[in-house]
Structures are given as C-alpha cells and as structure tokens.
Design a protein around this motif. Structure first.
Motif, PDB file in Angstrom:
ATOM      1  N   VAL A 255      64.905 -27.561  13.437  1.00 31.57           N
ATOM      2  CA  VAL A 255      63.973 -27.763  12.330  1.00 31.57           C
ATOM      3  C   VAL A 255      63.541 -29.225  12.297  1.00 31.57           C
ATOM      4  O   VAL A 255      64.362 -30.131  12.188  1.00 31.57           O
ATOM      5  CB  VAL A 255      64.612 -27.369  10.986  1.00 31.57           C
ATOM      6  N   GLU A 256      62.254 -29.436  12.413  1.00 34.03           N
ATOM      7  CA  GLU A 256      61.688 -30.772  12.331  1.00 34.03           C
ATOM      8  C   GLU A 256      60.709 -30.813  11.163  1.00 34.03           C
ATOM      9  O   GLU A 256      60.309 -29.777  10.638  1.00 34.03           O
ATOM     10  CB  GLU A 256      60.974 -31.132  13.640  1.00 34.03           C
ATOM     11  N   GLU A 257      60.359 -32.004  10.771  1.00 36.48           N
ATOM     12  CA  GLU A 257      59.384 -32.134   9.693  1.00 36.48           C
ATOM     13  C   GLU A 257      58.084 -31.460  10.101  1.00 36.48           C
ATOM     14  O   GLU A 257      57.553 -31.705  11.183  1.00 36.48           O
ATOM     15  CB  GLU A 257      59.133 -33.603   9.370  1.00 36.48           C
ATOM     16  N   PHE A 258      57.594 -30.603   9.238  1.00 41.58           N
ATOM     17  CA  PHE A 258      56.378 -29.845   9.552  1.00 41.58           C
ATOM     18  C   PHE A 258      55.178 -30.469   8.854  1.00 41.58           C
ATOM     19  O   PHE A 258      55.223 -30.756   7.656  1.00 41.58           O
ATOM     20  CB  PHE A 258      56.522 -28.385   9.120  1.00 41.58           C
ATOM     21  N   ILE A 259      54.132 -30.682   9.618  1.00 45.32           N
ATOM     22  CA  ILE A 259      52.884 -31.223   9.084  1.00 45.32           C
ATOM     23  C   ILE A 259      51.800 -30.153   9.207  1.00 45.32           C
ATOM     24  O   ILE A 259      51.558 -29.641  10.308  1.00 45.32           O
ATOM     25  CB  ILE A 259      52.459 -32.503   9.833  1.00 45.32           C
ATOM     26  N   VAL A 260      51.183 -29.816   8.111  1.00 45.21           N
ATOM     27  CA  VAL A 260      50.121 -28.809   8.125  1.00 45.21           C
ATOM     28  C   VAL A 260      48.955 -29.322   8.967  1.00 45.21           C
ATOM     29  O   VAL A 260      48.471 -30.438   8.753  1.00 45.21           O
ATOM     30  CB  VAL A 260      49.639 -28.498   6.695  1.00 45.21           C
ATOM     31  N   PRO A 261      48.491 -28.548   9.947  1.00 43.03           N
ATOM     32  CA  PRO A 261      47.377 -28.982  10.796  1.00 43.03           C
ATOM     33  C   PRO A 261      46.113 -29.296   9.987  1.00 43.03           C
ATOM     34  O   PRO A 261      45.858 -28.675   8.945  1.00 43.03           O
ATOM     35  CB  PRO A 261      47.155 -27.785  11.722  1.00 43.03           C
ATOM     36  N   ASP A 262      45.341 -30.253  10.471  1.00 37.86           N
ATOM     37  CA  ASP A 262      44.102 -30.653   9.787  1.00 37.86           C
ATOM     38  C   ASP A 262      43.153 -29.472   9.616  1.00 37.86           C
ATOM     39  O   ASP A 262      42.417 -29.395   8.616  1.00 37.86           O
ATOM     40  CB  ASP A 262      43.407 -31.772  10.566  1.00 37.86           C
ATOM     41  N   ASN A 263      43.145 -28.576  10.582  1.00 36.28           N
ATOM     42  CA  ASN A 263      42.264 -27.415  10.517  1.00 36.28           C
ATOM     43  C   ASN A 263      42.551 -26.572   9.270  1.00 36.28           C
ATOM     44  O   ASN A 263      41.633 -26.132   8.567  1.00 36.28           O
ATOM     45  CB  ASN A 263      42.443 -26.563  11.780  1.00 36.28           C
ATOM     46  N   LEU A 264      43.825 -26.349   8.979  1.00 35.02           N
ATOM     47  CA  LEU A 264      44.205 -25.570   7.800  1.00 35.02           C
ATOM     48  C   LEU A 264      43.960 -26.351   6.514  1.00 35.02           C
ATOM     49  O   LEU A 264      43.531 -25.783   5.506  1.00 35.02           O
ATOM     50  CB  LEU A 264      45.670 -25.148   7.896  1.00 35.02           C
ATOM     51  N   LYS A 265      44.238 -27.660   6.560  1.00 36.08           N
ATOM     52  CA  LYS A 265      43.955 -28.483   5.380  1.00 36.08           C
ATOM     53  C   LYS A 265      42.485 -28.390   5.022  1.00 36.08           C
ATOM     54  O   LYS A 265      42.111 -28.265   3.842  1.00 36.08           O
ATOM     55  CB  LYS A 265      44.333 -29.942   5.656  1.00 36.08           C
ATOM     56  N   ARG A 266      41.618 -28.457   6.031  1.00 36.95           N
ATOM     57  CA  ARG A 266      40.173 -28.384   5.789  1.00 36.95           C
ATOM     58  C   ARG A 266      39.795 -27.036   5.184  1.00 36.95           C
ATOM     59  O   ARG A 266      38.960 -26.959   4.273  1.00 36.95           O
ATOM     60  CB  ARG A 266      39.422 -28.627   7.100  1.00 36.95           C
ATOM     61  N   PHE A 267      40.411 -25.973   5.674  1.00 36.77           N
ATOM     62  CA  PHE A 267      40.113 -24.640   5.138  1.00 36.77           C
ATOM     63  C   PHE A 267      40.479 -24.557   3.659  1.00 36.77           C
ATOM     64  O   PHE A 267      39.662 -24.116   2.832  1.00 36.77           O
ATOM     65  CB  PHE A 267      40.874 -23.557   5.916  1.00 36.77           C
ATOM     66  N   PHE A 268      41.695 -24.956   3.313  1.00 38.66           N
ATOM     67  CA  PHE A 268      42.140 -24.844   1.921  1.00 38.66           C
ATOM     68  C   PHE A 268      41.294 -25.715   0.987  1.00 38.66           C
ATOM     69  O   PHE A 268      40.911 -25.283  -0.104  1.00 38.66           O
ATOM     70  CB  PHE A 268      43.620 -25.226   1.803  1.00 38.66           C
ATOM     71  N   GLN A 269      41.005 -26.944   1.428  1.00 38.07           N
ATOM     72  CA  GLN A 269      40.219 -27.848   0.599  1.00 38.07           C
ATOM     73  C   GLN A 269      38.789 -27.330   0.431  1.00 38.07           C
ATOM     74  O   GLN A 269      38.233 -27.346  -0.676  1.00 38.07           O
ATOM     75  CB  GLN A 269      40.218 -29.247   1.213  1.00 38.07           C
ATOM     76  N   SER A 270      38.196 -26.862   1.512  1.00 35.95           N
ATOM     77  CA  SER A 270      36.817 -26.371   1.453  1.00 35.95           C
ATOM     78  C   SER A 270      36.714 -25.096   0.629  1.00 35.95           C
ATOM     79  O   SER A 270      35.770 -24.910  -0.141  1.00 35.95           O
ATOM     80  CB  SER A 270      36.281 -26.121   2.867  1.00 35.95           C
ATOM     81  N   LYS A 271      37.707 -24.213   0.774  1.00 38.59           N
ATOM     82  CA  LYS A 271      37.671 -22.959   0.017  1.00 38.59           C
ATOM     83  C   LYS A 271      37.854 -23.228  -1.476  1.00 38.59           C
ATOM     84  O   LYS A 271      37.192 -22.604  -2.320  1.00 38.59           O
ATOM     85  CB  LYS A 271      38.746 -21.990   0.495  1.00 38.59           C
ATOM     86  N   GLN A 272      38.741 -24.154  -1.814  1.00 38.48           N
ATOM     87  CA  GLN A 272      38.933 -24.495  -3.221  1.00 38.48           C
ATOM     88  C   GLN A 272      37.653 -25.065  -3.812  1.00 38.48           C
ATOM     89  O   GLN A 272      37.260 -24.711  -4.935  1.00 38.48           O
ATOM     90  CB  GLN A 272      40.078 -25.496  -3.364  1.00 38.48           C
ATOM     91  N   ARG A 273      36.981 -25.928  -3.049  1.00 38.58           N
ATOM     92  CA  ARG A 273      35.725 -26.519  -3.523  1.00 38.58           C
ATOM     93  C   ARG A 273      34.646 -25.443  -3.660  1.00 38.58           C
ATOM     94  O   ARG A 273      33.921 -25.404  -4.661  1.00 38.58           O
ATOM     95  CB  ARG A 273      35.292 -27.616  -2.552  1.00 38.58           C
ATOM     96  N   LYS A 274      34.554 -24.550  -2.685  1.00 38.08           N
ATOM     97  CA  LYS A 274      33.536 -23.497  -2.729  1.00 38.08           C
ATOM     98  C   LYS A 274      33.798 -22.529  -3.878  1.00 38.08           C
ATOM     99  O   LYS A 274      32.862 -22.103  -4.572  1.00 38.08           O
ATOM    100  CB  LYS A 274      33.519 -22.728  -1.402  1.00 38.08           C
TER     101      LYS A 274
END
Length: 206
Positions: A163-182
């Motif tokens: 188990v290593e520190e997990f960083i959410v990929p930028d692609n998914l971050k963009r999806f969540f942020q864009s969907k919330q804004r939309k």
C-alpha cells in the motif's frame, strides 16, 4: 454502493450425510470470489455500460465451473461519484474490475471518451482494455473469464502490491470538477427557466 449476490451454492440436499458429495460434510470450506466493478457512469457511458453487460455474461458462462468447484461469487457495483471516493477506493481509471482485490488489468491505458465528455462538459479519457495484443473499449468476455478462472484454480498472483500513498489521476479530478460545475450550471438554468415559465402558466390559467 450496490451489492449483488449470485446464488451459486452447489449443495443438493440438506441431510449433511455426504450422500451428495457435500464439501461441507467433507470438511472442505466453501471458497468465495469477490468481484468489484467500479465506474463513473452507467446512464450514458457506453464503455461502462458495455463492461457491465460483459461482466455478467462472463459470470453466467463460468457458473457451471463455479458450482462444480463450490465457489460463491459476490459482485459489488460501485458508482464512483467524487474525488474523495476515488481516493478511498484507489480508483485509477473508469471502468475498473477487480477480482479479490486485484485489477484484472494492472496496466492503465485510456483514450478519449465522448459520452463521459458530454456528461461533464469537458474532455475525459476512459479505460482501454488490452487482451491478447489488441485494444478494446469494452473488455472481451474471455478476458474476464480468464481472470475469474485464474482465481478459481489458484493461478492468480498471490501478492498484492504494498500500500502506497494514492493520488487521484488528473483525468479523474477533471471529470469530477467539470461535472460538479456543469451540474451547478444546469441546476441554475433549470431554476431560472422555472421562474420564467411560472407567470406565463399562471396567466394562461386565468
């Protein structure tokens, strides 16, 4: 989160006398396979929809083997709706299938997904599946069957990466942020449209 239990119990009587070759009477513990299906959207994303259908086709096709080997299967369908949830699930790409905690494809490949782009109003990549040297936007049924049977027959890798520190990929971050804004913009527009339509309807009723 939706949990679906597939009834693959092979017991043929309740006498517990061993007359049916019951594994319980022989002292053999029933085995269990847990399949996690994680996705961003099942309403419009053709890749997630296709993966959902193929997963259940694969389970149906392996049902005879699962019964013969006295294996129970649980399918957990998880709609990943936020960056925080993605972090908790260590969700790297949509869609994802894990068998007993192991991703059936460790290598992440992605390409532009128009349906998810329409959903969030931005460009978003979804998963590409690689099987026998070819790329697919939906995993072939044989690929999922292979992953299930590897676990049934004990050929799956026993070790899971530390188990290593997990960083959410930028692609998914963009999806969540864009969907919330939309979603916020759509909600405001619907609210505004309701205010504009209201008085007109009231006048028409007089």
């Amino acid at each position: 989160m939706t949990n679906e239990q597939n009834g693959l119990n092979t017991s043929c009587c309740s006498c517990n006398s061993g007359c049916c070759g019951s594994t319980e009477s022989a002292g053999i513990a029933k085995r269990h396979i847990c399949i996690d299906f994680m996705y961003l959207d099942l309403s419009v994303c053709s890749r997630c929809q296709g993966t959902d259908d193929t997963l259940y086709d694969a389970i149906a096709e392996t049902s005879a083997v699962l019964k013969a080997t006295d294996v129970d299967v649980t399918v957990n369908k998880m709609h990943v709706a936020s960056e925080e949830q993605a972090r908790q699930l260590r969700f790297s790409s949509s869609p994802t299938i894990r068998v007993n905690g192991r991703d059936i494809q460790m290598e992440i490949r992605e390409s532009l997904c128009e349906s998810c782009g329409d959903l969030c109003g931005d460009e978003v990549d979804c998963r590409l599946w690689v099987y026998q040297g070819k790329e697919y936007t939906v995993p072939p049924k044989a690929m999922i069957i292979d992953a299930i049977l590897r676990d049934v027959y004990g050929n799956a890798e026993n070790s899971i990466s530390p188990v290593e520190e997990f960083i959410v990929p930028d692609n998914l971050k963009r999806f969540f942020q864009s969907k919330q804004r939309k979603d916020s913009e759509d909600g405001y527009e619907n609210q505004l449209a309701g205010k504009l339509v209201g008085p007109c309807c009231e006048r028409s009723l007089r």
